[in-house]
Design an enzyme around this catalytic site. Structure first.
Site, PDB file in Angstrom:
ATOM      1  N   ASP A 284       0.861  -1.169   0.000  1.00  0.00           N
ATOM      2  CA  ASP A 284       0.000   0.000   0.000  1.00  0.00           C
ATOM      3  C   ASP A 284       0.907   1.232   0.000  1.00  0.00           C
ATOM      4  O   ASP A 284       2.136   1.128   0.069  1.00  0.00           O
ATOM      5  CB  ASP A 284      -0.942  -0.030   1.210  1.00  0.00           C
ATOM      6  CG  ASP A 284      -2.245   0.714   0.946  1.00  0.00           C
ATOM      7  OD1 ASP A 284      -2.248   1.643   0.110  1.00  0.00           O
ATOM      8  OD2 ASP A 284      -3.256   0.383   1.579  1.00  0.00           O
ATOM      9  N   TYR A 285       0.304   2.388  -0.048  1.00  0.00           N
ATOM     10  CA  TYR A 285       0.994   3.659  -0.270  1.00  0.00           C
ATOM     11  C   TYR A 285       2.102   3.889   0.766  1.00  0.00           C
ATOM     12  O   TYR A 285       1.831   4.059   1.949  1.00  0.00           O
ATOM     13  CB  TYR A 285      -0.036   4.779  -0.183  1.00  0.00           C
ATOM     14  CG  TYR A 285       0.220   5.994  -1.036  1.00  0.00           C
ATOM     15  CD1 TYR A 285      -0.478   6.193  -2.212  1.00  0.00           C
ATOM     16  CD2 TYR A 285       1.129   6.957  -0.641  1.00  0.00           C
ATOM     17  CE1 TYR A 285      -0.281   7.322  -2.992  1.00  0.00           C
ATOM     18  CE2 TYR A 285       1.346   8.086  -1.412  1.00  0.00           C
ATOM     19  CZ  TYR A 285       0.645   8.271  -2.594  1.00  0.00           C
ATOM     20  OH  TYR A 285       0.856   9.392  -3.344  1.00  0.00           O
TER      21      TYR A 285
END
Length: 760
Positions: A284-285
């Site tokens: 994820d980011y």
């Protein structure tokens, strides 16, 4: 005995691996030949996912993207879509780099791309797997026509804490239902196979356990036993992978003290070795960077090593792999073999998507206008939105409304468009959403007088508004005082026959980084409702929200309550259809609604205690609250209809089941009303005594049936030994002999019961 058990587990894992791995010699030869030409830095470049374009969903924006693409330092792009924008970057990759390797283009297509469907929590409340799959299929067609080939969906995290903002993006609290929806979504996105113009690669998220964040606070710690993991939280991920999902996204939380992004047990031992997953894993980011803040890595150098060693293939936006892997190889902290394995998995995904054959397969300026938001898609969005809505209360058949006379349409969401498409609405255009006011006027025309008043702001908290508006909230406070707005609404109500109050949250109050400690109606909305109640006019509440709300006063005082979630582009039309009886509501809650925030977490399949509360008012030493009952406001599976359904007794084909066998259970259901309607017939099973404690009941099947007024149908379910299995104290997954209850009914609370025995 233990050695035999270990051997069986190893054999099962090996067979599972073989079943999921379908060798493609042509692909293997192509990828091997290509990788022999690649430098180490070019291989590392394939592991780099950058953010370019219209949306930013995290704190970092990629820099020097054009230069990095030309150097071969980018494998995929996030947040860029439209054929023109995608072609520009893809041309750069395939014409200006040494090896001409095409890029992946990913985006958060969560509940529709251009045509927006209900939020996932709403979709799951339809209990309609065909419609849910159809929403993903339409989203895939639009996304693929818009230059995308990879979507960060489905989100399959089990969520039982409504304070957590991302419960809106989930399918709710139940493992079995969540698993069925996960499969339907993956098949919808990926169609009959990758590499076709109208399919996209699914990315299952967030692996793993993200929905169990402590205190319902996003990005927070998760801690649970292995048994709970595998019985309650892991099955939807496995179901999505079994359906063929091509990629997996890591979660932000820790598991057993190690963040998921650096957790080798999770990403390699479980995901790849035990489950046989052969796609690629993306973070994820900036999740690799965040392992420094977690405290498991002192710097990005250590964080990059942890992630690669764990089995994470692609780094989203953080560029840790790009900056650290070459030095990590030189320092002997990671091997080239690990980089090769990660690079191969990403190249294989591009091959499966057909990008090596045609890098512009998903880029067509002529196709996009023909596909986006076409009438067929909007019609489907309207129908699916209607199916997602849940009728929570309907005192004295207040609904459906008459199509003549007058209504007072009141509330901050009554003529709102922005909030209708909800959070995570990506490329959706809220200006094309149909408001409730417009939907009612378009449906009824001049036969009905609609008297409108705003009545209240969604919230009057200026700091909260500032926070929300900094990230696309687009909230504004009315120039009038709250009391003045309420007075106007009361005047409008008094000259109308019935009140329809459209209230709830703004879309920015749920979703990522949008946890709430108080989950009641925000601002002065409850004050507005109390003032409207005083008029004595019938009061219908239309709710818009991304989570269960605490609605104790509303449930006691309103005449009717319709939960519409955020219903998407066609929200207003769909809501009008339900309010006026064009469509008979059939949705059922996929998550429990608490009476009070103090009951959280609350869910239907809880474990019994040694001192259960038996209802005695003066009982003290029991598992209970002093100030509220243990019961939810609305139980899992609950939802009313304009029809009335009557259930007969549960009939069972035999009192016992042999190991490996099955039994049939049936129930007659009658529509004893004058409305044709649909009912979700739900089947639950309880293992009465186990070697480890078992839940009071677990959903194991359902059927959604349509019955005409006065019609009776006999509904039959088959129960197999697989429906009875669980993990025992030694983590052996099997069905223990013993007695079982079978519950069938309209929700998890209101059921008819029968019993059978699984023999030894």
């Amino acid at each position: 005995m233990k050695l035999c058990l270990v051997a069986l587990i190893v054999l099962a894992s090996f067979n599972n691996l073989l079943s999921q791995t379908k060798p493609d010699k042509k692909m293997d030869t192509f990828i091997s030949t290509l990788m022999k030409k690649m430098t180490l830095q070019e291989k590392i470049g394939q592991l780099n996912l950058v953010s370019v374009g219209f949306d930013v969903t995290g704190p970092v924006v990629s820099k020097n993207v054009d230069e990095n693409i030309r150097k071969g330092n980018v494998g995929a792009v996030f947040n860029t879509f439209t054929p023109v924008a995608v072609r520009k970057l893809q041309e750069m990759a395939v014409t200006q780099t040494r090896l001409k390797i095409p890029l992946l283009f990913g985006y958060d297509v969560i509940h529709g791309h251009r045509t927006i469907f209900p939020i996932p929590l709403g979709l799951s409340s339809s209990w309609d797997l065909v419609s849910i799959g159809k929403s993903a299929r339409i989203a895939a067609e639009e996304a693929a026509a818009d230059g995308l080939n990879w979507v960060y969906s489905p989100m399959v995290d089990i969520a039982r804490d409504p304070r957590w903002g991302r419960i809106s993006e989930s399918s709710g609290e139940d493992t079995w239902l969540g698993s069925q929806i996960a499969k339907a979504m993956v098949k919808g996105y990926q169609g009959s196979g990758l590499g076709q113009k109208n399919t996209v690669m699914a990315c299952v998220k967030h692996f793993a356990l993200y929905g169990a964040a402590e205190a319902g606070r996003d990005y927070n710690t998760v801690d649970m036993s292995r048994r709970r993991m595998f019985e309650e939280y892991m099955p939807p991920y496995k179901a999505a992978l079994d359906a063929g999902a091509g990629s997996v996204m890591t979660s932000f939380n820790e598991i057993d003290g190690i963040p998921a992004t650096g957790n080798k047990w999770l990403m390699t031992d479980l995901l790849r070795k035990q489950w046989g997953f052969n796609g690629f894993v993306v973070t994820d980011y900036t999740a690799i960077n965040e392992m420094v803040a977690h405290g498991v890595a002192k710097d990005l150098h250590e964080a990059g090593a942890l992630a690669l060693q764990a089995g994470v293939d692609m780094d989203m936006v953080g560029e840790v792999y790009l900056s650290q892997l070459e030095k990590l190889v030189k320092d002997g902290k990671v091997t080239v073999a690990l980089i090769n394995a990660a690079c191969r998995r990403i190249l294989e995904a591009k091959y499966k998507l057909g990008l090596f054959t045609d890098p512009y397969l998903y880029v067509s300026e002529s196709l996009a206008p023909q596909v986006m938001m076409k009438k067929e898609f909007r019609d489907a969005a309207r129908d699916i939105a209607r199916r997602s809505m849940v009728l929570l209360k309907n005192h004295k058949q207040t609904l459906p409304l008459k199509r003549t006379g007058s209504i007072a349409l009141i509330g901050p969401l009554a003529n709102n468009q922005r909030d209708l498409i909800g959070n995570w609405s990506g490329a959706g255009d809220w200006k094309k959403a149909i408001s409730v006011e417009q939907g009612i006027k378009d449906l009824i025309g001049n036969a009905l007088v609609v008297n409108y008043a705003k009545g209240a702001n969604i919230t009057d908290d200026t700091l909260l508004i500032k926070r929300l508006n900094a990230h696309g909230g687009e909230l504004a406070i009315d120039s009038r005082s709250p009391d003045e707005m309420i007075r106007e609404a009361v005047q409008v109500a008094r000259r109308s026959d019935v009140i329809v109050a459209v209230v709830g949250e703004s879309q920015g109050m749920s979703g990522e980084a949008a946890s709430r400690a108080d989950i009641g109606l925000p601002g002065r909305q409850l004050d507005l409702l109390k003032a409207l109640r005083e008029t004595g006019k019938p009061l219908v509440l239309v709710l818009m929200n991304g989570r269960p709300l605490t609605l104790k006063w509303e449930n006691e005082k309103a005449d009717a309550i319709l939960e519409t979630w955020y219903a998407g582009t066609e929200a207003g039309n769909a809501i009008a259809d339900v309010l006026f009886g064009i469509y008979n509501p059939s949705g059922k809650l996929s998550v429990t609604f608490p009476q009070s925030v103090g009951q959280i977490p609350i869910y239907y399949n809880y474990k019994k205690t040694g001192r259960p509360f038996l209802g005695g008012v003066l009982d003290k030493y029991r598992s209970r609250y002093l100030d509220v009952t243990n019961e939810p406001l609305y139980p899992f599976g609950y939802g009313l209809s304009y029809s009335t359904f009557s259930y007969g007794d549960v009939k069972i084909s035999g009192n016992s089941m042999k190991p490996g066998g099955s039994i049939d259970v049936s129930v007659s259901i009658s529509n004893v009303s004058t409305f044709d309607g649909e009912e979700v017939v739900q089947l639950y099973i309880q293992d009465k005594v186990g070697s480890v404690t078992r839940p009071v009941k677990e959903l194991r099947n359902f059927k959604k049936v349509f019955l005409k007024a006065g019609e009776t149908q006999n509904i039959t379910f088959t129960i197999s030994e697989d429906d009875l299995k669980f993990y025992d104290a030694a983590m052996k997954y099997w069905a223990e002999p013993g007695d079982f209850n079978v519950d069938i009914g309209s929700n998890s609370r209101d059921v008819k019961t029968a019993m059978f025995t699984l023999t030894k």
